[in-house]
Motif scaffolding. Structure first.
Motif, short mmCIF file in Angstrom:
data_model
loop_
_atom_site.label_atom_id
_atom_site.label_comp_id
_atom_site.label_asym_id
_atom_site.label_seq_id
_atom_site.Cartn_x
_atom_site.Cartn_y
_atom_site.Cartn_z
N PRO A 1 0.82 -1.21 0.00
CA PRO A 1 0.00 0.00 0.00
C PRO A 1 0.86 1.26 0.00
N PHE A 2 1.54 1.50 -1.11
CA PHE A 2 2.43 2.66 -1.18
C PHE A 2 1.72 3.84 -1.85
N HIS A 3 0.46 4.04 -1.49
CA HIS A 3 -0.29 5.16 -2.05
C HIS A 3 -0.61 6.23 -1.02
N ALA A 4 -0.99 5.82 0.21
CA ALA A 4 -1.34 6.77 1.26
C ALA A 4 -1.05 6.14 2.61
N PRO A 5 -0.85 6.94 3.66
CA PRO A 5 -0.51 6.38 4.97
C PRO A 5 -1.61 5.49 5.53
N ILE A 6 -1.22 4.39 6.16
CA ILE A 6 -2.19 3.49 6.78
C ILE A 6 -2.73 4.14 8.06
N GLY A 7 -4.04 4.10 8.22
CA GLY A 7 -4.66 4.63 9.43
C GLY A 7 -4.82 6.13 9.45
N PHE A 8 -4.60 6.78 8.31
CA PHE A 8 -4.76 8.23 8.20
C PHE A 8 -6.00 8.51 7.36
N PHE A 9 -6.88 9.37 7.86
CA PHE A 9 -8.15 9.64 7.17
C PHE A 9 -8.42 11.14 7.09
N THR A 10 -9.13 11.53 6.05
CA THR A 10 -9.49 12.94 5.84
C THR A 10 -10.96 13.19 6.11
N GLY A 11 -11.72 12.12 6.32
CA GLY A 11 -13.15 12.27 6.53
C GLY A 11 -13.96 12.16 5.26
N ARG A 12 -13.29 11.83 4.15
CA ARG A 12 -13.98 11.65 2.87
C ARG A 12 -13.16 10.68 2.01
N GLY A 13 -13.69 10.35 0.86
CA GLY A 13 -12.94 9.53 -0.08
C GLY A 13 -11.85 10.35 -0.75
N ALA A 14 -11.08 9.69 -1.59
CA ALA A 14 -9.98 10.37 -2.29
C ALA A 14 -10.52 11.50 -3.17
N TYR B 1 -8.58 5.49 3.03
CA TYR B 1 -9.71 6.02 2.28
C TYR B 1 -9.40 6.08 0.79
N PHE B 2 -8.16 5.78 0.41
CA PHE B 2 -7.71 6.10 -0.95
C PHE B 2 -8.18 5.09 -1.98
N LEU B 3 -7.88 3.80 -1.80
CA LEU B 3 -8.35 2.74 -2.69
C LEU B 3 -8.81 1.57 -1.85
N ASN B 4 -10.05 1.13 -2.05
CA ASN B 4 -10.59 0.03 -1.25
C ASN B 4 -11.04 -1.17 -2.09
N THR B 5 -11.61 -0.92 -3.26
CA THR B 5 -12.19 -2.00 -4.05
C THR B 5 -11.41 -2.22 -5.35
N MET B 6 -11.67 -3.37 -5.97
CA MET B 6 -11.00 -3.67 -7.23
C MET B 6 -11.53 -2.79 -8.36
N GLU B 7 -12.78 -2.38 -8.30
CA GLU B 7 -13.28 -1.44 -9.31
C GLU B 7 -12.55 -0.11 -9.21
N GLN B 8 -12.32 0.36 -7.99
CA GLN B 8 -11.54 1.59 -7.81
C GLN B 8 -10.11 1.39 -8.31
N ALA B 9 -9.55 0.22 -8.03
CA ALA B 9 -8.18 -0.07 -8.46
C ALA B 9 -8.07 -0.07 -9.98
N ARG B 10 -9.06 -0.67 -10.64
CA ARG B 10 -9.03 -0.71 -12.10
C ARG B 10 -9.08 0.71 -12.69
N ALA B 11 -9.93 1.55 -12.13
CA ALA B 11 -10.01 2.93 -12.60
C ALA B 11 -8.70 3.67 -12.35
N TYR B 12 -8.06 3.36 -11.23
CA TYR B 12 -6.80 4.03 -10.91
C TYR B 12 -5.68 3.59 -11.86
N VAL B 13 -5.66 2.32 -12.22
CA VAL B 13 -4.68 1.85 -13.21
C VAL B 13 -4.83 2.64 -14.51
N ASP B 14 -6.05 2.89 -14.90
CA ASP B 14 -6.27 3.67 -16.12
C ASP B 14 -5.72 5.08 -15.97
N ARG B 15 -5.82 5.66 -14.79
CA ARG B 15 -5.27 6.99 -14.55
C ARG B 15 -3.74 6.98 -14.66
N VAL B 16 -3.13 5.98 -14.03
CA VAL B 16 -1.67 5.92 -14.02
C VAL B 16 -1.14 5.68 -15.43
#
Length: 284
Positions: free
Chosen positions: A105-118, A155-170
């Motif tokens: 999980p080298f995207h965002a700190p573990i256990g750190f939250f902003t109160g919303r999704g990415a 809060y950054f990436l939780n599901t595989m659907e989110q992961a797939r969309a993020y791969v497209d971004r990268v």
């Protein structure tokens, strides 16, 4: 398909004193190990890579974003710069180790939250950072395998659907996704559908029980999972990830307050049996 084990069940910093244990893992039948890269110098991982070569073991690495003060998706430029520097260090260590991939999980700190999704800005900062990192990885014959975590850890990436969309971004062929059965057991309504969603991008699989204990002794739907992996012609690493209380910092970060297996030997042997038999049975 190759069988591995994450060495976080042993230590968060692999040293020479751990090599006998790692040699036993090879003798049991493991093809390789996943080495935690959480601290240390690049030269240390270069030496460790030579030792693993001598043992005939393949390897990958697992890394994290260390703190909210070194966060590659932060909207604060200085914090973001420290996060990018950390990612570069982690990749340097993986290259020195001779790893096939840098995962975790080298995207965002573990256990750190902003109160919303990415946010859109956070997704953009992350995608820019990971594209540049993937470019470096590819130049060294490696790939990245980003691990989405459950919503109680990030809060950054939780599901595989989110992961797939993020791969497209990268948008880089060396940027891939790790599927983790522990996190999927929390977040996915249909594991088979989740695996199918990322079949073109999945490069690494964590075999992790619902309680982080011995794979095959909990509630993860293993038969369904192995069948789904075989159905999409997955042929990468199956890597056990089991956590105990032996590493206090890791136990605190992953909320491991009690023992989930009687001893490491059970994880080594029963977990390996679970992978071998489950994979073979799913092929019939």
């Amino acid at each position: 398909m190759k069988l591995g084990i994450n060495l976080l069940c042993l230590t968060d910093f692999v040293e020479e004193r751990h090599l006998d244990n790692i040699g036993r893992l090879r003798d049991l039948g493991y093809d390789g190990v996943e080495v935690p890269v959480l601290s240390g110098k690049v030269s240390h991982y270069e030496r460790l890579g030579r030792e693993l070569d001598g043992l005939g073991l393949g390897r990958s690495t697992t890394s994290i974003v260390p703190t909210p003060e070194a966060n590659p998706v932060s909207c604060d430029a200085e914090v973001r710069a420290r996060g990018l520097s950390h990612l570069d260090w982690a990749l340097d260590c993986a290259i020195a180790l001779g790893a096939e991939s840098m995962g975790g999980p080298f995207h965002a700190p573990i256990g750190f939250f902003t109160g919303r999704g990415a946010s859109e800005d956070e997704l953009k900062y992350g995608a820019d950072a990971h594209h540049a990192l993937a470019e470096r990885a590819a130049a060294n014959g490696m790939h990245l395998s980003l691990e989405p975590l459950n919503r109680f850890e990030t809060y950054f990436l939780n599901t595989m659907e989110q992961a797939r969309a993020y791969v497209d971004r990268v948008a880089h062929p060396a940027f891939k996704i790790m599927y983790d059965t522990f996190h999927a057991n929390i977040e996915e309504k249909d594991p088979a559908a989740a695996i199918k969603a990322i079949k073109r991008h999945m490069i690494h699989v964590h075999i992790s029980e619902n309680d982080r204990g011995t794979p095959g002794k909990g509630q993860v739907p293993w038969e369904l999972t192995y069948k789904a992996l075989r159905a999409v012609n997955y042929d990468g690493w199956l890597t056990i990830e089991a956590f105990g209380r032996a590493v206090p910092a890791l136990a605190a970060a992953t909320r491991v307050w009690r023992d989930f297996f009687p001893n490491k030997e059970e994880v080594y042997r029963f977990g390996l049996k679970n992978m071998r038999q489950g994979w073979a049975k799913a092929g019939h």
